[in-house]
Design a protein around this motif. Sequence first.
Motif, PDB file in Angstrom:
ATOM      1  N   THR A 393       0.833  -1.200   0.000  1.00 56.02           N
ATOM      2  CA  THR A 393       0.000   0.000   0.000  1.00 56.02           C
ATOM      3  C   THR A 393       0.870   1.253   0.000  1.00 56.02           C
ATOM      4  O   THR A 393       0.637   2.201  -0.776  1.00 56.02           O
ATOM      5  CB  THR A 393      -0.907   0.016   1.242  1.00 56.02           C
ATOM      6  N   LEU A 394       1.880   1.260   0.847  1.00 55.89           N
ATOM      7  CA  LEU A 394       2.750   2.430   0.958  1.00 55.89           C
ATOM      8  C   LEU A 394       3.548   2.653  -0.324  1.00 55.89           C
ATOM      9  O   LEU A 394       3.778   3.798  -0.740  1.00 55.89           O
ATOM     10  CB  LEU A 394       3.696   2.252   2.152  1.00 55.89           C
ATOM     11  N   ASP A 395       3.933   1.581  -0.983  1.00 52.52           N
ATOM     12  CA  ASP A 395       4.666   1.700  -2.247  1.00 52.52           C
ATOM     13  C   ASP A 395       3.771   2.311  -3.329  1.00 52.52           C
ATOM     14  O   ASP A 395       4.209   3.178  -4.103  1.00 52.52           O
ATOM     15  CB  ASP A 395       5.160   0.317  -2.673  1.00 52.52           C
ATOM     16  N   LEU A 420       2.135  10.618   3.624  1.00 49.56           N
ATOM     17  CA  LEU A 420       2.848   9.343   3.516  1.00 49.56           C
ATOM     18  C   LEU A 420       4.093   9.340   4.396  1.00 49.56           C
ATOM     19  O   LEU A 420       4.399   8.329   5.050  1.00 49.56           O
ATOM     20  CB  LEU A 420       3.226   9.078   2.055  1.00 49.56           C
ATOM     21  N   LEU A 421       4.818  10.458   4.416  1.00 45.07           N
ATOM     22  CA  LEU A 421       6.048  10.521   5.195  1.00 45.07           C
ATOM     23  C   LEU A 421       5.779  10.278   6.676  1.00 45.07           C
ATOM     24  O   LEU A 421       6.557   9.577   7.350  1.00 45.07           O
ATOM     25  CB  LEU A 421       6.720  11.885   4.990  1.00 45.07           C
ATOM     26  N   ASP A 422       4.702  10.817   7.197  1.00 43.77           N
ATOM     27  CA  ASP A 422       4.359  10.586   8.602  1.00 43.77           C
ATOM     28  C   ASP A 422       4.200   9.091   8.885  1.00 43.77           C
ATOM     29  O   ASP A 422       4.633   8.593   9.928  1.00 43.77           O
ATOM     30  CB  ASP A 422       3.058  11.318   8.960  1.00 43.77           C
ATOM     31  N   GLU A 431      15.532   5.375   8.031  1.00 43.04           N
ATOM     32  CA  GLU A 431      16.560   4.935   7.087  1.00 43.04           C
ATOM     33  C   GLU A 431      16.027   3.990   6.011  1.00 43.04           C
ATOM     34  O   GLU A 431      16.783   3.556   5.140  1.00 43.04           O
ATOM     35  CB  GLU A 431      17.711   4.264   7.837  1.00 43.04           C
ATOM     36  N   HIS A 432      14.744   3.674   6.061  1.00 42.53           N
ATOM     37  CA  HIS A 432      14.176   2.775   5.047  1.00 42.53           C
ATOM     38  C   HIS A 432      14.163   3.481   3.700  1.00 42.53           C
ATOM     39  O   HIS A 432      13.926   4.691   3.612  1.00 42.53           O
ATOM     40  CB  HIS A 432      12.761   2.376   5.441  1.00 42.53           C
ATOM     41  N   GLN A 433      14.391   2.719   2.629  1.00 40.29           N
ATOM     42  CA  GLN A 433      14.505   3.335   1.310  1.00 40.29           C
ATOM     43  C   GLN A 433      13.204   4.014   0.873  1.00 40.29           C
ATOM     44  O   GLN A 433      13.242   5.031   0.163  1.00 40.29           O
ATOM     45  CB  GLN A 433      14.945   2.307   0.274  1.00 40.29           C
ATOM     46  N   LEU A 434      12.056   3.518   1.304  1.00 45.79           N
ATOM     47  CA  LEU A 434      10.798   4.169   0.941  1.00 45.79           C
ATOM     48  C   LEU A 434      10.651   5.509   1.670  1.00 45.79           C
ATOM     49  O   LEU A 434      10.150   6.479   1.104  1.00 45.79           O
ATOM     50  CB  LEU A 434       9.611   3.259   1.251  1.00 45.79           C
ATOM     51  N   THR A 435      11.102   5.571   2.911  1.00 43.05           N
ATOM     52  CA  THR A 435      11.087   6.835   3.651  1.00 43.05           C
ATOM     53  C   THR A 435      11.969   7.856   2.950  1.00 43.05           C
ATOM     54  O   THR A 435      11.581   9.021   2.755  1.00 43.05           O
ATOM     55  CB  THR A 435      11.584   6.610   5.088  1.00 43.05           C
ATOM     56  N   LEU A 436      13.158   7.426   2.555  1.00 42.44           N
ATOM     57  CA  LEU A 436      14.102   8.330   1.891  1.00 42.44           C
ATOM     58  C   LEU A 436      13.559   8.800   0.541  1.00 42.44           C
ATOM     59  O   LEU A 436      13.693   9.972   0.165  1.00 42.44           O
ATOM     60  CB  LEU A 436      15.451   7.627   1.724  1.00 42.44           C
ATOM     61  N   THR A 437      12.926   7.895  -0.193  1.00 41.10           N
ATOM     62  CA  THR A 437      12.345   8.262  -1.487  1.00 41.10           C
ATOM     63  C   THR A 437      11.179   9.233  -1.309  1.00 41.10           C
ATOM     64  O   THR A 437      11.018  10.180  -2.094  1.00 41.10           O
ATOM     65  CB  THR A 437      11.863   7.003  -2.221  1.00 41.10           C
ATOM     66  N   THR A 438      10.375   9.014  -0.283  1.00 40.82           N
ATOM     67  CA  THR A 438       9.255   9.916  -0.022  1.00 40.82           C
ATOM     68  C   THR A 438       9.756  11.324   0.286  1.00 40.82           C
ATOM     69  O   THR A 438       9.169  12.320  -0.160  1.00 40.82           O
ATOM     70  CB  THR A 438       8.403   9.383   1.147  1.00 40.82           C
ATOM     71  N   ARG A 439      10.846  11.421   1.029  1.00 42.02           N
ATOM     72  CA  ARG A 439      11.436  12.734   1.311  1.00 42.02           C
ATOM     73  C   ARG A 439      11.874  13.417   0.015  1.00 42.02           C
ATOM     74  O   ARG A 439      11.675  14.627  -0.169  1.00 42.02           O
ATOM     75  CB  ARG A 439      12.624  12.587   2.259  1.00 42.02           C
ATOM     76  N   ALA A 464      22.210  13.204   1.398  1.00 39.24           N
ATOM     77  CA  ALA A 464      23.266  12.736   2.304  1.00 39.24           C
ATOM     78  C   ALA A 464      22.805  11.497   3.075  1.00 39.24           C
ATOM     79  O   ALA A 464      23.550  10.512   3.203  1.00 39.24           O
ATOM     80  CB  ALA A 464      23.655  13.855   3.267  1.00 39.24           C
ATOM     81  N   ASP A 465      21.573  11.529   3.572  1.00 39.78           N
ATOM     82  CA  ASP A 465      21.043  10.377   4.304  1.00 39.78           C
ATOM     83  C   ASP A 465      20.868   9.173   3.388  1.00 39.78           C
ATOM     84  O   ASP A 465      21.146   8.032   3.775  1.00 39.78           O
ATOM     85  CB  ASP A 465      19.689  10.736   4.934  1.00 39.78           C
ATOM     86  N   MET A 466      20.426   9.426   2.159  1.00 40.55           N
ATOM     87  CA  MET A 466      20.193   8.339   1.225  1.00 40.55           C
ATOM     88  C   MET A 466      21.498   7.661   0.826  1.00 40.55           C
ATOM     89  O   MET A 466      21.590   6.426   0.789  1.00 40.55           O
ATOM     90  CB  MET A 466      19.460   8.868  -0.017  1.00 40.55           C
TER      91      MET A 466
END
Length: 532
Positions: A393-395, A420-422, A431-439, A464-466
Motif C-alpha cells: 500500500t505504501l509503495d 505518507l512521510l508521517d 533509514e528505510h529506502q521508501l522513507t528516503l524516497t518519499t522525502r 546525504a542520508d540516502m
Amino acid sequence: MDDPTGREATALAKRLGALPLALHLAGTYLASPFARWRSFGDYKQALDGTAASEVIADLDTIRASSRAAVSQTWELSLDALAAQGLGRARRLLYLLSCLAPATPIPGGLLQPEVDTDAREFSSTLRGLAEVGLIDVADTPAVRPGDVVVHPVVADICRARILTGQTAGGDTVMADAVRLLAAAGGELDSERPGDWAAWERLLPHVSAGVSWMAPHLDNESLVMLLTVSRAGFSALWGIGRQGSRDGEVLARANLAAAERLGDEHPDNLAARNDLGIYLCATGAPHEAEEMLRTVLAGRRRVLGEDHVDTLRTRDALIGAIMEQGRFDEAEPMYRELIADMTRVLGADHRETLTTSVDLAWSIGMQGRPAEAAEICRRTLDLDRQIMGDENARTLDAWDDLSRWTNERGDHATAEQMSRELLDIVLRVMGPEHQLTLTTRANLARAIANQGRLDEAEHLLREGLADMECALGEDHYRSITARRYLADTVAAQGHVAEATQLYVQVLQLQQRRLGHEHPETLVTRRLVAETTDT
C-alpha cells in the motif's frame, strides 16, 4: 601472508570471538606448510561455509593436543551437568551450535521439547551458561531470554556432528530446522510488525542454509529453504533485499537447492529470488536471462496459471523495465494483469502490485496522468484489502504522489507526500529506502511550486542520508541527486548544476548503461547547462 591492511586478520579474530587459544590454533595452522587455506580470509570463509568440519579436522594435524583440550574441557562440564540431572544439556548445546554463533538466538525460538517442561528447559540453559558454554540474557525463567554460543564452541560442535562423533547428529540438525521453520511460520514477511522478528531470525536461517543444507535429508532441506525464501521476501519490506544480506541469502539458497535438480520447485524458486536480487542491484541483463530460464521451467513444472509462474513473469518484466525498455514492458504488464485477474482475481495483492508496475512503465513513457489514475485506483483497493500500513500500500501511495506531481498537480502531490512521510517514518523508520524516497518526492513537489530554497535544503539533507543508507550508486540516490541538480539549475546556479548533472550522468552510465532513456536525458541536460 598478504593482508597489508590487517582487515582479514581482524575479521577472523572477531569470527573466533577473540578467544586466545582459538587465535593461537588458527595462526599455527595458517603458518603450517600443510595448510589448505593460506589466508585469513580463506580460513574465515571456510569456517562460515560447509568446510567448517574440515577446518577443525585439519587442526588435529597441527595442534591436536591443544584442540582436544578445548573439547575435553566442556565435555567434562557436560558430564558434570548430566550428573546434576541435566542430561539434556549436551544435546541442547549441539542444537544451539547449529544456529549462528556469536549472534543472539531469540528465546522464543527455543521451544522446550514436548517431553520436557519449561522449568527443566530453563535449568538446562542456566547450567550451560554457568559452565561458560553459552551466555543467557537475564529474563524470567518461564520465557528464556536470548542465548549466545561462542564461535569456537559452535565450530567444534558442528565438526563433531558432521564427523559422527556425537550420537544423533542428523536428528539434531533436523530439529534445528524444525525450530527455524516453526518460528518463521508464525511471521508474515509483509507485515511491518514482524520485520524486527525476521531480522533476529534471519542470521540463524542463513547460517543453517550455509552449513547444514548439504547434510540434510530432502524433507528437512525443503523445510529450511521454505523459511529462508520467506526471509528473503521479508528483506524487501525491511528494505535490504538488494543489500549484502539479500545476496548472501539468495546465493546460499540456490547453492543448497542445486542438489534437488534444475526443475525442482525449490531450485526454481531460489533462482527466481537471485534474479530479483540481481535486478535490484544494477544487473538487469543478467537478471533477465536468469528469469527467462526460470519462467520456462516454472511453466513446465507448475503450469502457466500457477501463482509462482505469474510472479516470475512480473519479475522478468521488471528486469526489462529496469533496462529502460518501458514500451516493451507495458503490453507485457497488461497481458499479465489480464491473466492474474482471471486466475487470482482483480483484488488479489499480486494483481494490484503488478498494476502499480504497469503505471510505472506508462509514466516513464511520458504519460503521468494515466499512470497516476492507475495508482489512485490501485491505492484505494490496497487500503481496503491490505490496510494503510502494508508495504505494498505504501509503495503504491509513493508512486501516486510521484505521478501526481509529474502531471502538474504539485500542491496535491506535496500533501500526499507529507501524509505518507508521517506513516513511513513511524512504520518503516527514517533509514528505510521508501522513507528516503518519499522525502525526495516531497522536495521535488515543493521545488515545482517555486519554493526552491526550501526544496534545496531538503534535497541536500535527504541525499546525504540516502547515500549513507543505500550508497551513491543506488537508483534512488541517483534520482535524488538528479532532483537536486534540477533545483540548483532552477535557482540559476549553472556551474554547480552542471557539476551535479555530470555526477548524475557518470552514475547512470555505470548503473543503467549509456543508452538508457534516463541516461540520455541527463546527457542532454549536461549539454544544455554547459552551453549556457
